[in-house]
Scaffold this motif. Structure first.
Motif, PDB file in Angstrom:
ATOM      1  N   GLU A 111      54.219  99.153  64.739  1.00  0.00           N
ATOM      2  CA  GLU A 111      55.434  98.711  64.050  1.00  0.00           C
ATOM      3  C   GLU A 111      56.442  98.171  65.076  1.00  0.00           C
ATOM      4  OE1 GLU A 111      56.695 101.635  61.044  1.00  0.00           O
ATOM      5  OE2 GLU A 111      58.702 101.151  61.830  1.00  0.00           O
ATOM      6  N   GLU A 112      56.585  98.899  66.191  1.00  0.00           N
ATOM      7  CA  GLU A 112      57.573  98.496  67.197  1.00  0.00           C
ATOM      8  C   GLU A 112      57.152  97.219  67.914  1.00  0.00           C
ATOM      9  OE1 GLU A 112      59.308 101.459  69.549  1.00  0.00           O
ATOM     10  OE2 GLU A 112      60.007 102.440  67.711  1.00  0.00           O
ATOM     11  N   ILE A 113      55.872  97.090  68.211  1.00  0.00           N
ATOM     12  CA  ILE A 113      55.431  95.920  68.983  1.00  0.00           C
ATOM     13  C   ILE A 113      55.517  94.651  68.126  1.00  0.00           C
ATOM     14  CG2 ILE A 113      52.895  95.778  68.578  1.00  0.00           C
ATOM     15  CD1 ILE A 113      52.639  95.656  71.683  1.00  0.00           C
ATOM     16  N   THR A 114      55.392  94.818  66.807  1.00  0.00           N
ATOM     17  CA  THR A 114      55.440  93.625  65.951  1.00  0.00           C
ATOM     18  C   THR A 114      56.866  93.269  65.528  1.00  0.00           C
ATOM     19  OG1 THR A 114      54.823  95.091  64.149  1.00  0.00           O
ATOM     20  CG2 THR A 114      53.099  93.655  64.972  1.00  0.00           C
ATOM     21  N   THR A 115      57.719  94.289  65.426  1.00  0.00           N
ATOM     22  CA  THR A 115      59.079  93.976  64.960  1.00  0.00           C
ATOM     23  C   THR A 115      60.043  93.733  66.120  1.00  0.00           C
ATOM     24  OG1 THR A 115      59.467  96.320  64.747  1.00  0.00           O
ATOM     25  CG2 THR A 115      58.942  95.140  62.722  1.00  0.00           C
ATOM     26  N   LEU A 116      59.847  94.424  67.235  1.00  0.00           N
ATOM     27  CA  LEU A 116      60.746  94.239  68.369  1.00  0.00           C
ATOM     28  C   LEU A 116      60.086  93.267  69.351  1.00  0.00           C
ATOM     29  CD1 LEU A 116      61.613  98.001  68.881  1.00  0.00           C
ATOM     30  CD2 LEU A 116      62.874  96.335  67.551  1.00  0.00           C
ATOM     31  N   GLU A 117      60.910  92.737  70.250  1.00  0.00           N
ATOM     32  CA  GLU A 117      60.376  91.722  71.177  1.00  0.00           C
ATOM     33  C   GLU A 117      59.702  92.364  72.396  1.00  0.00           C
ATOM     34  OE1 GLU A 117      60.332  88.121  71.136  1.00  0.00           O
ATOM     35  OE2 GLU A 117      60.380  88.795  69.060  1.00  0.00           O
ATOM     36  N   TYR A 118      58.734  93.239  72.165  1.00  0.00           N
ATOM     37  CA  TYR A 118      58.054  93.886  73.293  1.00  0.00           C
ATOM     38  C   TYR A 118      56.616  93.386  73.403  1.00  0.00           C
ATOM     39  CZ  TYR A 118      61.917  97.139  73.781  1.00  0.00           C
ATOM     40  OH  TYR A 118      63.154  97.681  73.987  1.00  0.00           O
ATOM     41  N   ASP A 119      56.097  93.426  74.656  1.00  0.00           N
ATOM     42  CA  ASP A 119      54.694  93.052  74.875  1.00  0.00           C
ATOM     43  C   ASP A 119      53.832  94.297  74.984  1.00  0.00           C
ATOM     44  OD1 ASP A 119      55.238  90.203  75.246  1.00  0.00           O
ATOM     45  OD2 ASP A 119      56.350  90.912  76.992  1.00  0.00           O
ATOM     46  N   CYS A 120      54.510  95.427  75.201  1.00  0.00           N
ATOM     47  CA  CYS A 120      53.757  96.664  75.415  1.00  0.00           C
ATOM     48  C   CYS A 120      54.605  97.858  74.993  1.00  0.00           C
ATOM     49  CB  CYS A 120      53.420  96.758  76.904  1.00  0.00           C
ATOM     50  SG  CYS A 120      52.669  98.302  77.389  1.00  0.00           S
ATOM     51  N   ILE A 121      53.983  98.782  74.287  1.00  0.00           N
ATOM     52  CA  ILE A 121      54.654 100.042  73.970  1.00  0.00           C
ATOM     53  C   ILE A 121      53.870 101.114  74.713  1.00  0.00           C
ATOM     54  CG2 ILE A 121      55.419 101.614  72.127  1.00  0.00           C
ATOM     55  CD1 ILE A 121      56.628  98.836  71.753  1.00  0.00           C
ATOM     56  N   ALA A 122      54.546 101.780  75.647  1.00  0.00           N
ATOM     57  CA  ALA A 122      53.832 102.730  76.502  1.00  0.00           C
ATOM     58  C   ALA A 122      54.421 104.125  76.352  1.00  0.00           C
ATOM     59  CB  ALA A 122      53.939 102.270  77.949  1.00  0.00           C
ATOM     60  N   LEU A 123      53.603 105.119  76.634  1.00  0.00           N
ATOM     61  CA  LEU A 123      54.012 106.497  76.432  1.00  0.00           C
ATOM     62  C   LEU A 123      54.184 107.242  77.747  1.00  0.00           C
ATOM     63  CD1 LEU A 123      54.139 107.819  73.516  1.00  0.00           C
ATOM     64  CD2 LEU A 123      52.936 105.680  73.608  1.00  0.00           C
ATOM     65  N   LEU A 163      49.964 100.427  73.878  1.00  0.00           N
ATOM     66  CA  LEU A 163      49.490  99.348  73.010  1.00  0.00           C
ATOM     67  C   LEU A 163      50.038  98.050  73.588  1.00  0.00           C
ATOM     68  CD1 LEU A 163      48.094  98.583  70.269  1.00  0.00           C
ATOM     69  CD2 LEU A 163      50.345  98.721  69.231  1.00  0.00           C
ATOM     70  N   MET A 164      49.114  97.112  73.872  1.00  0.00           N
ATOM     71  CA  MET A 164      49.533  95.882  74.556  1.00  0.00           C
ATOM     72  C   MET A 164      49.152  94.659  73.746  1.00  0.00           C
ATOM     73  SD  MET A 164      48.173  96.803  78.334  1.00  0.00           S
ATOM     74  CE  MET A 164      46.695  97.612  77.778  1.00  0.00           C
ATOM     75  N   LYS A 165      49.945  93.599  73.937  1.00  0.00           N
ATOM     76  CA  LYS A 165      49.569  92.328  73.326  1.00  0.00           C
ATOM     77  C   LYS A 165      48.473  91.696  74.173  1.00  0.00           C
ATOM     78  CE  LYS A 165      53.752  91.156  70.854  1.00  0.00           C
ATOM     79  NZ  LYS A 165      55.067  90.540  70.937  1.00  0.00           N
ATOM     80  N   ARG A 166      47.711  90.788  73.563  1.00  0.00           N
ATOM     81  CA  ARG A 166      46.575  90.159  74.237  1.00  0.00           C
ATOM     82  C   ARG A 166      46.963  89.492  75.560  1.00  0.00           C
ATOM     83  NH1 ARG A 166      41.654  90.490  75.555  1.00  0.00           N
ATOM     84  NH2 ARG A 166      41.445  91.669  73.655  1.00  0.00           N
ATOM     85  N   LYS A 167      48.146  88.846  75.583  1.00  0.00           N
ATOM     86  CA  LYS A 167      48.507  88.122  76.811  1.00  0.00           C
ATOM     87  C   LYS A 167      48.698  89.090  77.987  1.00  0.00           C
ATOM     88  CE  LYS A 167      53.253  87.745  75.223  1.00  0.00           C
ATOM     89  NZ  LYS A 167      54.363  86.951  74.838  1.00  0.00           N
ATOM     90  N   MET A 168      49.149  90.306  77.700  1.00  0.00           N
ATOM     91  CA  MET A 168      49.289  91.289  78.786  1.00  0.00           C
ATOM     92  C   MET A 168      47.906  91.772  79.238  1.00  0.00           C
ATOM     93  SD  MET A 168      51.696  94.614  79.068  1.00  0.00           S
ATOM     94  CE  MET A 168      51.551  95.744  80.443  1.00  0.00           C
ATOM     95  N   VAL A 169      47.021  91.959  78.271  1.00  0.00           N
ATOM     96  CA  VAL A 169      45.653  92.390  78.596  1.00  0.00           C
ATOM     97  C   VAL A 169      44.984  91.341  79.493  1.00  0.00           C
ATOM     98  CG1 VAL A 169      43.375  92.893  77.599  1.00  0.00           C
ATOM     99  CG2 VAL A 169      45.435  93.740  76.489  1.00  0.00           C
ATOM    100  N   ASP A 170      45.162  90.070  79.138  1.00  0.00           N
ATOM    101  CA  ASP A 170      44.554  89.001  79.951  1.00  0.00           C
ATOM    102  C   ASP A 170      45.123  88.997  81.366  1.00  0.00           C
ATOM    103  OD1 ASP A 170      42.979  88.273  77.860  1.00  0.00           O
ATOM    104  OD2 ASP A 170      44.262  86.642  77.167  1.00  0.00           O
ATOM    105  N   ALA A 171      46.418  89.279  81.481  1.00  0.00           N
ATOM    106  CA  ALA A 171      47.037  89.324  82.816  1.00  0.00           C
ATOM    107  C   ALA A 171      46.432  90.468  83.633  1.00  0.00           C
ATOM    108  CB  ALA A 171      48.543  89.498  82.686  1.00  0.00           C
TER     109      ALA A 171
END
Ligand code: UDP
Ligand code: MG
Length: 318
Positions: A111-123, A163-171
């Motif tokens: 929910e946070e990664i899709t609604t807020l402007e984040y590329d990664c939600i980390a714990l 949880l990461m977006k694809r572009k971060m995973v590729d990096a």
């Protein structure tokens, strides 16, 4: 509109007791999150118990389950790397199989990664339940040290759970280094990360795979991979010692010219030689550590060797 897909990457090493419970819980989460597709990617890191059989059974019942089985134990870092390489989702989460990373949190993270402007939600956690007193102290001291000597941001208590977006995973995948220290790599690639603090529960079953020696090697990995401070420190101490030696030489020359007695003081001389030799050996060791990392890098060995994947299982059952 095409549904987004979340890949859940789970490195597993001898997790026969935790896996069924993990699968049950992540499956429940996936039932609640109807707006996304899931892929469960288990990395069997050369387990010697029933882990692989259990994953295969899950695969037979659920086509969303995928797996890679290594030819031997390559370590969690290799497991995570393989998982990221094989994942196909628009979002990728890395989670431990022992349920210290509660699957239910994925919903909030998505929910946070899709609604807020984040590329990664980390714990991150400060609880460290189940860790020995010694491990807690060691971890605290290590974070204190690395935050001083590395320019990379190191979050105390950071877990690999994210949880990461694809572009971060590729990096992350573009960093092909053999000696992998993921917490440093996550920080190195940058991107906008939101940190959530949570109470990490105790492992649901089984034992931690980290003993003191493994932890120590991983800590050294972190330092050598993301800081050259030990080398600079060696050079600094070298200069300091030269300075003291110069003062001592002047002192001895003047003392001998004024009062004679050139041979006195051999016990102190023996101590100084031993002390300086010790320092030299220590610094040679530090240089050696960096050299050994270069040696492993230039060999260019694979990070892991795959014994089988879910495709082999399909061929077998045909
Ligand atoms: N793990 C792995 N390979 C290893 C060691 C651990 O894939 O060589 C996996 C393990 O199965 C678990 C995760 O990495 O899913 C974290 O391991 P563990 O719980 O032992 O670490 P801790 O939580 O104590 O830091
Ligand atoms: Mg654990």
């Amino acid at each position: 509109m095409k549904k987004s897909k979340i890949s859940i990457v789970v490195p597993c090493y001898n997790e026969e007791e935790s896996l069924p419970i993990f699968y049950k819980r992540i499956n429940q989460v996936s039932k609640k999150m109807k707006m996304v597709d899931f892929e469960f990617l288990f990395i069997d890191d050369g387990s010697i118990d029933q882990t692989l059989n259990q994953i295969q059974e899950m695969r037979k019942k659920d086509p969303r389950v995928r797996y890679i089985s290594f030819s031997r134990n390559f370590g969690k870092e290799a497991g995570m790397f393989a998982g990221l390489e094989y994942s196909t989702g628009d979002y990728v989460a890395i989670m431990d199989a022992d349920l210290q990373d509660p699957p239910e949190m994925i919903e909030k993270m998505y929910e946070e990664i899709t609604t807020l402007e984040y590329d990664c939600i980390a714990l991150r956690t400060n609880s460290h339940v189940g860790y020995s007193f010694f491990r807690k102290i060691f971890t605290k001291c290590w974070y204190l040290l690395i935050s001083k000597i590395s320019s990379m941001q190191q979050i105390p208590g950071a877990r690999d759970f994210r949880l990461m977006k694809r572009k971060m995973v590729d990096a992350i995948l573009s960093m092909r280094e053999y000696n992998r220290y993921s917490k440093g790599i996550f920080s190195f690639v940058g991107f906008h990360t939101k940190w959530i603090e949570y109470e990490a529960p105790e492992r649901i079953a089984g034992k931690t795979k980290w003993n003191f020696w493994k932890l120590f090697r991983y800590a050294i990995e972190g330092i050598v991979s993301f800081s050259t401070a030990p080398l600079i420190f060696s050079a600094f101490v070298g200069v300091l010692f030269c300075f003291f030696a110069f003062i001592a030489i002047l002192f001895i020359i003047i003392k001998t010219l004024l009062w004679g007695d050139p041979v006195g003081g051999w016990p102190s001389l023996a101590c100084i030689i031993m002390f300086v030799s010790g320092i030299q050996l220590l610094f040679m060791g530090i240089i050696g550590m960096y050299l050994s990392k270069i040696y492993m890098e230039i060999k260019n060995r694979p990070h892991y060797i795959v014994k089988e994947t879910e495709k082999d299982l399909e061929i077998k059952s045909c």
